[in-house]
Design an enzyme around this catalytic site. Structure first.
Site, PDB file in Angstrom:
ATOM      1  N   HIS A  19       0.869  -1.176   0.000  1.00 31.04           N
ATOM      2  CA  HIS A  19       0.000   0.000   0.000  1.00 31.04           C
ATOM      3  C   HIS A  19       0.911   1.232   0.000  1.00 31.04           C
ATOM      4  O   HIS A  19       1.695   1.426   0.931  1.00 31.04           O
ATOM      5  CB  HIS A  19      -0.928  -0.003   1.209  1.00 31.04           C
ATOM      6  CG  HIS A  19      -1.888  -1.151   1.205  1.00 31.04           C
ATOM      7  ND1 HIS A  19      -2.142  -1.933   2.317  1.00 31.04           N
ATOM      8  CD2 HIS A  19      -2.653  -1.669   0.203  1.00 31.04           C
ATOM      9  CE1 HIS A  19      -3.036  -2.861   2.008  1.00 31.04           C
ATOM     10  NE2 HIS A  19      -3.356  -2.725   0.733  1.00 31.04           N
ATOM     11  N   GLU A  22       1.539   3.713   3.079  1.00 33.48           N
ATOM     12  CA  GLU A  22       1.929   3.193   4.388  1.00 33.48           C
ATOM     13  C   GLU A  22       3.451   3.301   4.462  1.00 33.48           C
ATOM     14  O   GLU A  22       4.185   2.407   4.049  1.00 33.48           O
ATOM     15  CB  GLU A  22       1.422   1.765   4.559  1.00 33.48           C
ATOM     16  CG  GLU A  22      -0.112   1.708   4.550  1.00 33.48           C
ATOM     17  CD  GLU A  22      -0.679   0.307   4.657  1.00 33.48           C
ATOM     18  OE1 GLU A  22       0.090  -0.652   4.878  1.00 33.48           O
ATOM     19  OE2 GLU A  22      -1.916   0.166   4.526  1.00 33.48           O
ATOM     20  N   HIS A 113       3.381  -3.403   6.670  1.00 30.86           N
ATOM     21  CA  HIS A 113       2.192  -2.553   6.590  1.00 30.86           C
ATOM     22  C   HIS A 113       2.106  -1.615   7.789  1.00 30.86           C
ATOM     23  O   HIS A 113       2.655  -1.903   8.856  1.00 30.86           O
ATOM     24  CB  HIS A 113       0.918  -3.406   6.549  1.00 30.86           C
ATOM     25  CG  HIS A 113       0.723  -4.147   5.275  1.00 30.86           C
ATOM     26  ND1 HIS A 113      -0.014  -3.647   4.217  1.00 30.86           N
ATOM     27  CD2 HIS A 113       1.183  -5.359   4.872  1.00 30.86           C
ATOM     28  CE1 HIS A 113      -0.008  -4.520   3.220  1.00 30.86           C
ATOM     29  NE2 HIS A 113       0.709  -5.571   3.591  1.00 30.86           N
ATOM     30  N   GLU A 158       2.109  -5.597  10.792  1.00 32.52           N
ATOM     31  CA  GLU A 158       1.299  -4.384  10.876  1.00 32.52           C
ATOM     32  C   GLU A 158       1.733  -3.585  12.099  1.00 32.52           C
ATOM     33  O   GLU A 158       1.818  -4.135  13.199  1.00 32.52           O
ATOM     34  CB  GLU A 158      -0.191  -4.733  11.019  1.00 32.52           C
ATOM     35  CG  GLU A 158      -0.833  -5.335   9.785  1.00 32.52           C
ATOM     36  CD  GLU A 158      -1.455  -4.293   8.868  1.00 32.52           C
ATOM     37  OE1 GLU A 158      -1.330  -3.090   9.157  1.00 32.52           O
ATOM     38  OE2 GLU A 158      -2.069  -4.703   7.870  1.00 32.52           O
TER      39      GLU A 158
END
Length: 298
Positions: A19, A22, A113, A158
């Site tokens: 992404h 990010e 992420h 994450e």
């Protein structure tokens, strides 16, 4: 429990920018790409900027979410110049790091992420019997404030909270530490450092149970409430039946109507508004994993 012999982890991929907004993963990959392999590393590491066009534009994706383009159907579908960029890119990545599920694929893939939710360092693995990934989760849990969520040797890292299109030094440093700890474990495993370790019966993990959408108008489907202040930023804190969940824009408190206490996470994740997800709810479980050793050791 007898130690399980497993192949050495000799090929690792570290991917950022899946992404493009990010930014901790984006900048970590850029830093890693500045280095030049000197041939002395015991592990072959491929560092990849997954979605360079999205990174250049600082957007989540250009045409469609790259993170949803790695199904076998998508990876085997014919593509042309008119195909969505992320669909084409997923097949390029599959050729570079795979093919998925083949003997030629990398041994471990770590996808970096960020989330706007207050998850801290969270490792997401896609199997409850992937002993390597689960031992890495255990290793990081013992050394950092890490949560493990489980749904192939593939793991997402994450880290939040961090706004999209922003990089925070504390989040970048936490990601950098997490990647280094992962590499340390791999090197120790490959050298036989875990050949006599005890099995782990106390790995904390949560398993996704359901996703919750925001309250919406029945006709327009417009959101009518925000996450309640008592719930906001309390990722992985137990949510009990009757606890406040949403606060309507008219001032009404909407409470959790479930019959069991569950663990919320990805609370109010900015990128999930388009997906109709206000938060995910999970059950906590203890995972027992056997000790492991490199099968090259006798």
């Amino acid at each position: 429990m007898k130690a399980v012999a497993m192949p050495t982890v000799s090929r690792v991929a570290v991917c950022g920018g899946t992404h493009g907004n990010e930014l901790a993963g984006v900048y970590l990959v850029r830093e890693r790409l500045k280095r030049r392999a000197d041939g002395t590393e015991p592990v072959s590491v491929v560092t990849v900027m997954s979605n360079p066009r999205a990174v250049q534009l600082c957007v989540r994706y250009v045409e469609t979410d790259l993170n949803r383009c790695f199904t076998r159907a998508t990876l085997s579908a014919p593509v042309s110049e008119t195909s969505p960029y992320e669909m084409i890119r997923s097949q390029e990545l599959n050729a570079l790091l795979g093919p998925k599920g083949s003997a030629q694929a990398v041994d471990l893939l770590c996808d970096l992420h960020n989330t706007t939710a207050n998850t801290g360092l969270c490792l997401i693995t896609y199997s409850d019997c992937d002993w390597i990934c689960l031992h890495i989760c255990k290793h990081l849990q013992a050394r950092t404030n890490t949560s493990c969520a489980g749904k192939a040797m593939h793991k997402s890292m994450e880290i939040g909270p961090q706004p999209h299109s922003v990089v925070r030094s504390v989040i970048f440093s936490a990601m950098q530490e997490g990647v280094q700890l992962m590499m340390d474990w791999i090197c120790q495993f490959n050298s036989g450092g875990f050949s006599t370790t005890n099995p782990c019966r106390n790995l904390f993990a949560v398993c996704v149970f359901m996703n919750i959408d925001y309250p919406r108008d029945s006709e327009t489907h417009v959101i009518t409430a925000a996450v309640h202040p008592n719930l906001q930023d309390r990722d992985f804190c137990l949510l009990h039946p009757g606890d406040p969940m949403f606060l309507s824009f008219s001032g009404e408190t909407l409470r959790y109507k479930g019959k069991e206490a569950l663990y919320p996470f990805f609370i109010n994740e900015g990128a999930y508004y388009e997906k109709g997800i206000a938060l995910s709810l999970a059950r906590k479980r203890r995972v027992e994993i056997p000790s492991v050793r490199s099968e090259t050791l006798r």
